[in-house]
Enzyme design. Structure first.
Site, PDB file in Angstrom:
ATOM      1  N   THR A 127       0.741  -1.263   0.100  1.00 15.41           N
ATOM      2  CA  THR A 127       0.010  -0.142  -0.175  1.00 15.41           C
ATOM      3  C   THR A 127       0.932   1.301   0.201  1.00 15.41           C
ATOM      4  O   THR A 127       1.916   1.263   0.419  1.00 15.41           O
ATOM      5  CB  THR A 127      -0.972  -0.051   1.281  1.00 15.41           C
ATOM      6  OG1 THR A 127      -1.531   1.279   1.420  1.00 15.41           O
ATOM      7  CG2 THR A 127      -0.079  -0.409   2.429  1.00 15.41           C
ATOM      8  N   TYR A 151      -1.885   0.298  10.107  1.00 15.13           N
ATOM      9  CA  TYR A 151      -1.922  -0.182   8.863  1.00 15.13           C
ATOM     10  C   TYR A 151      -0.583  -0.271   7.873  1.00 15.13           C
ATOM     11  O   TYR A 151      -0.267  -1.205   7.592  1.00 15.13           O
ATOM     12  CB  TYR A 151      -3.062   0.395   8.086  1.00 15.13           C
ATOM     13  CG  TYR A 151      -3.358  -0.099   6.750  1.00 15.13           C
ATOM     14  CD1 TYR A 151      -3.425  -1.420   6.582  1.00 15.13           C
ATOM     15  CD2 TYR A 151      -3.328   0.740   5.761  1.00 15.13           C
ATOM     16  CE1 TYR A 151      -3.721  -1.892   5.332  1.00 15.13           C
ATOM     17  CE2 TYR A 151      -3.449   0.315   4.466  1.00 15.13           C
ATOM     18  CZ  TYR A 151      -3.504  -0.962   4.052  1.00 15.13           C
ATOM     19  OH  TYR A 151      -3.719  -1.382   2.944  1.00 15.13           O
TER      20      TYR A 151
END
Length: 339
Positions: A127, A151
């Protein structure tokens, strides 16, 4: 690709949004494919009927060993595409241990099982959150990685594990750092199905179909032309195609691992996206102006030079209106599926 080199591929999280599109891309290209998913956020209907679905967890070493042995009529798993994990940034701040368990600890278990079974290739769903709040945009792969939430850290830790393991064992990998994934399969075979999803285009098409009363705009004072955050939106089917090409590259050069951004290299603001949804649907979505969310950068746009130089990747849906139209088509179909 030479058909003899199309190895059996295990897709973790293959009943989820991006994973299900990777399954379709592999299947369409003739790869043998199977899915493992614990179905906490995935959906059985997202997996084609002729694709084996193992309902279970990637932390289950015995199950993984069985899948690796069984897959491809006993040929064995030749590659893993790893999508399983948790993806909601605010939740990761509120419940960091969940993210370090689901995204990092479980990835370690998967990697260990792959090494034990001699699986030689892994594609990892990473990501742009690994970059945190980059000081420059567009973002290259060499931009400093400074995650600002659990995250992003959980994904970066897995990238590091893969790099270290590939140096010690015969496993090469490709980490693909996604920017803002949107849209749905052009043939409406799959799409974003999660209830309460936070992705802007998903939320906006729900509002356009009357499933939500309005769309929240979080902050209008960013350093951007219209004051709202700018993001690089990539069509999920183009992203899935990149995974298949990345796998071909790993098989062709097993001594090489890759890390690449996945985006188009251009951004749209929140208001531009909402205007495009209005245009595609021929109706006006109500906008609710709210305060900024912590950790949202002004602009986050990829520099896709590396992926374009490394893979023969030719995006087919790099158009905002097309992305929205496919998301809308899926949202209508989802209403039929759910009655």
């Amino acid at each position: 690709m030479n058909e003899s080199r199309r190895v059996p591929v295990l897709v973790t999280g293959g009943a989820g949004y991006i994973g299900s599109h990777a399954v379709l891309a592999l299947k369409d290209a003739g790869w043998p494919v199977a899915v493992i998913d614990n179905l906490t956020t995935g959906f059985k209907f997202a997996v084609p009927e002729d694709v084996p679905l193992y309902e279970g967890d990637i932390e289950d070493a015995d199950l993984l060993a069985r899948i690796f042995a069984e897959q491809g009529m006993g040929q064995g798993t030749g590659a893993i595409m790893h999508f399983a994990g948790s993806i909601v940034v605010p939740e990761s701040v509120e419940n960091p241990l969940k993210y370090y368990h689901n995204n990092t600890v479980k990835s370690r278990a998967l990697i260990e099982a792959a090494v034990k079974a001699g699986v030689p290739h892994m594609i990892f769903s990473s990501t742009a959150a690994t970059y945190g709040m980059p000081e420059t945009s567009p973002v290259t792969e060499d931009t400093p990685r400074k995650p600002i939430n659990p995250y992003g850290w959980s994904k970066l830790m897995t990238e590091q594990m893969l790099a270290d393991v590939s140096a010690a064992h015969p496993l090469n990998f490709c980490a693909l750092r996604y920017f803002n994934v949107a849209g749905a399969d052009p043939h409406a075979r799959s799409g974003q199905s999660t209830a309460g999803a936070t992705h802007l285009i998903k939320v906006a098409v729900e509002a356009a179909l009357g499933k939500r009363e309005s769309v929240s705009v979080f902050g209008t004072d960013y350093d951007t032309p219209d004051g709202t955050g700018v993001r690089d939106y990539i069509h999920v089917s183009d992203l899935a195609a990149a995974h298949v090409l990345a796998l071909e590259a790993l098989i062709a050069q097993p001594e090489r691992s890759l890390t690449m951004n996945c985006g188009y290299g251009r951004g749209f603001s929140v208001l531009e996206v909402l205007d495009a949804v209005d245009r595609v649907t021929n109706r006006t979505i109500e906008r609710r102006i709210e305060g900024r969310r912590a950790g949202d950068p002004d602009s986050l746009i990829s520099d896709p030079s590396r992926i374009r130089a490394t893979l023969p990747w030719q995006p087919q849906h790099a158009d905002l209106d097309t992305i929205i139209a496919h998301a809308l088509q899926w949202e209508r179909k989802l209403s039929e599926i759910r009655g």
